[in-house]
Design a protein around this motif. Structure first.
Motif, short mmCIF file in Angstrom:
data_model
loop_
_atom_site.label_atom_id
_atom_site.label_comp_id
_atom_site.label_asym_id
_atom_site.label_seq_id
_atom_site.Cartn_x
_atom_site.Cartn_y
_atom_site.Cartn_z
N ALA A 195 -46.34 -85.24 14.20
CA ALA A 195 -47.60 -84.59 13.84
C ALA A 195 -47.37 -83.13 13.45
N PRO A 196 -48.13 -82.61 12.50
CA PRO A 196 -47.98 -81.20 12.12
C PRO A 196 -48.39 -80.29 13.26
N LEU A 197 -48.00 -79.02 13.16
CA LEU A 197 -48.21 -78.07 14.24
C LEU A 197 -49.67 -77.91 14.64
N TRP A 198 -50.58 -78.03 13.67
CA TRP A 198 -51.99 -77.78 14.01
C TRP A 198 -52.61 -78.91 14.81
N TYR A 199 -51.86 -79.97 15.11
CA TYR A 199 -52.31 -81.00 16.05
C TYR A 199 -51.56 -80.91 17.37
N ARG A 200 -50.67 -79.95 17.50
CA ARG A 200 -49.89 -79.80 18.72
C ARG A 200 -50.44 -78.62 19.51
N PHE A 201 -51.49 -78.87 20.25
CA PHE A 201 -52.21 -77.81 20.93
C PHE A 201 -51.45 -77.35 22.18
N SER A 202 -51.66 -76.10 22.50
CA SER A 202 -51.00 -75.53 23.67
C SER A 202 -51.53 -76.18 24.95
N ALA A 203 -50.69 -76.14 25.99
CA ALA A 203 -51.10 -76.68 27.29
C ALA A 203 -52.34 -75.95 27.81
N ARG A 204 -52.41 -74.65 27.54
CA ARG A 204 -53.56 -73.86 27.99
C ARG A 204 -54.84 -74.35 27.33
N THR A 205 -54.77 -74.69 26.05
CA THR A 205 -55.95 -75.18 25.34
C THR A 205 -56.36 -76.56 25.84
N VAL A 206 -55.40 -77.44 26.07
CA VAL A 206 -55.73 -78.77 26.59
C VAL A 206 -56.41 -78.65 27.95
N ALA A 207 -55.87 -77.80 28.82
CA ALA A 207 -56.48 -77.61 30.14
C ALA A 207 -57.88 -77.02 30.00
N GLY A 208 -58.04 -76.05 29.08
CA GLY A 208 -59.35 -75.44 28.85
C GLY A 208 -60.36 -76.42 28.30
N LEU A 209 -59.89 -77.36 27.48
CA LEU A 209 -60.79 -78.36 26.91
C LEU A 209 -61.40 -79.22 28.02
N PHE A 210 -60.58 -79.67 28.95
CA PHE A 210 -61.09 -80.53 30.02
C PHE A 210 -61.89 -79.75 31.05
N ALA A 211 -61.83 -78.43 31.00
CA ALA A 211 -62.65 -77.62 31.91
C ALA A 211 -64.05 -77.41 31.37
N LEU A 212 -64.29 -77.75 30.09
CA LEU A 212 -65.61 -77.57 29.49
C LEU A 212 -66.60 -78.61 30.01
N ASP A 213 -67.87 -78.23 30.05
CA ASP A 213 -68.91 -79.20 30.36
C ASP A 213 -68.95 -80.27 29.26
#
Length: 343
Positions: A195-213
């Protein structure tokens, strides 16, 4: 009148004044993706006196790219958004476009890219284009009716997975271990798929995504207890969105992705949602999703070069193709993921 803000409090007040309560227009969501893109989150409010349009975007400074000083590109946050209008009648789209273009000019914007919400894309600019139709599952008649519409071979694969009695869990507040498992398997899946880089999200972003309501995790476990398929389920108003996913190819014969998606359908019906949005993707992925889907919805994007001379100059200075598949051409030139944020 058009105005902008970079204040989360002010944006929240604008949304509250208009009764807008949707994850895709929430400040925590846009700032999450702004950080991932190393961009500035900007909220826009436009009014013609009787109607108001809200739009939140990422303003990406191009100064780090040779030839980009004093310029920016403008995007909606991943995945959907666009100009959301509220009011008793259709807004003056031409007037909105004129004022919005004026603001983009003041910013020195070179390009604009927006994915318009497939259910609430509201203002569809005259320069938007139909990308393709996204697959959806109709949930309004309940789970049994939704399942009855699965394609025969897809339903049989689901039944095979069910006979194995694999555990499937929907977590509305996943813990750090569940999030860590998703981060790891998602990174490995993107690596495996090239996958290209813009689909390889940082671990911080993935964790932040699941912290959203309104964001949940769906996990199908292998008999060994390892995650075999993981999905991110996002709620936007009365719709659910199949957002990100990952799968372990070692367990492919168990059909865990079938279980994961079926669990999303069940969850949507239990929550009283109208549709599960599956999206599109590559042809093979679209074919897989079509076997689960019961219909489709039109999906529009905005993809504009606002200053052709500057765009051509930046591309030439950075040896980038003007008419390549990547838009803007410098997308992926920098990202948190490319800096080793998965390490």
């Amino acid at each position: 009148m058009i105005e902008s803000t970079s204040s989360g409090r002010r944006w929240a007040n604008w949304c509250a004044d208009l009764g807008v309560d949707d994850l895709y227009w929430s400040w925590p969501h846009i700032t999450l993706w702004a950080r991932e893109s190393q961009a500035e989150a900007v909220g826009i409010r436009w009014s013609d006196g009787s109607n108001t349009v809200l739009l939140c975007v990422l303003r990406c400074d191009l100064s780090r790219i040779p030839g980009g000083s004093g310029h920016c590109d403008v995007r909606t946050a991943y995945n959907f958004g666009g100009p959301l209008w509220t009011g008793g009648s259709e807004p003056d789209v031409a007037a909105f476009e004129r004022d919005w273009d004026g603001m983009l000019h003041e910013w020195g914007a070179v390009t604009e890219f927006m994915r318009l919400h497939p259910f609430r894309h509201t203002v569809v600019p005259s320069y938007s284009v139909s990308h393709f139709n996204d697959h959806v599952v109709d949930l309004t008649q309940g789970y049994k009716a939704a399942r009855a519409r699965y394609y025969g071979s897809w339903r049989r694969d689901l039944q095979r997975a069910e006979r194995l009695q694999l555990e499937v869990v929907v977590s509305t507040n996943p813990d750090k271990h569940e999030v860590g498992a998703f981060e790891l398997l998602y990174a490995l899946t993107m690596e495996r798929l090239g996958a290209p880089l813009w689909y390889r999200f940082s671990a911080r972003t993935v964790a932040g995504l699941f912290a959203l309501d309104d964001v949940s995790m769906v996990t199908a476990y292998a008999p060994s207890g390892e995650p075999a398929a993981l999905g991110c389920l996002l709620r936007s108003g009365p719709q659910l969105f199949y957002h990100l996913s990952a799968a372990d190819p070692a367990h492919r014969e168990l059909h865990p992705t079938h279980l994961m998606l079926d669990a999303m359908v069940r969850a949507g019906c239990a929550r009283g949602c109208e549709y599960l949005h599956l999206g599109g993707g590559a042809l093979s992925l679209q074919k897989f999703k079509s076997r689960l889907a019961s219909g489709s919805v039109p999906y529009y994007i905005v993809k504009r070069v606002l200053d052709e001379d500057i765009y051509a100059s930046i591309c030439a200075m950075n040896d980038l193709p003007i008419d390549g598949e990547v838009f803007p051409a410098w997308l992926g030139a920098w990202s948190n993921a490319s800096q080793g944020a998965h390490d």
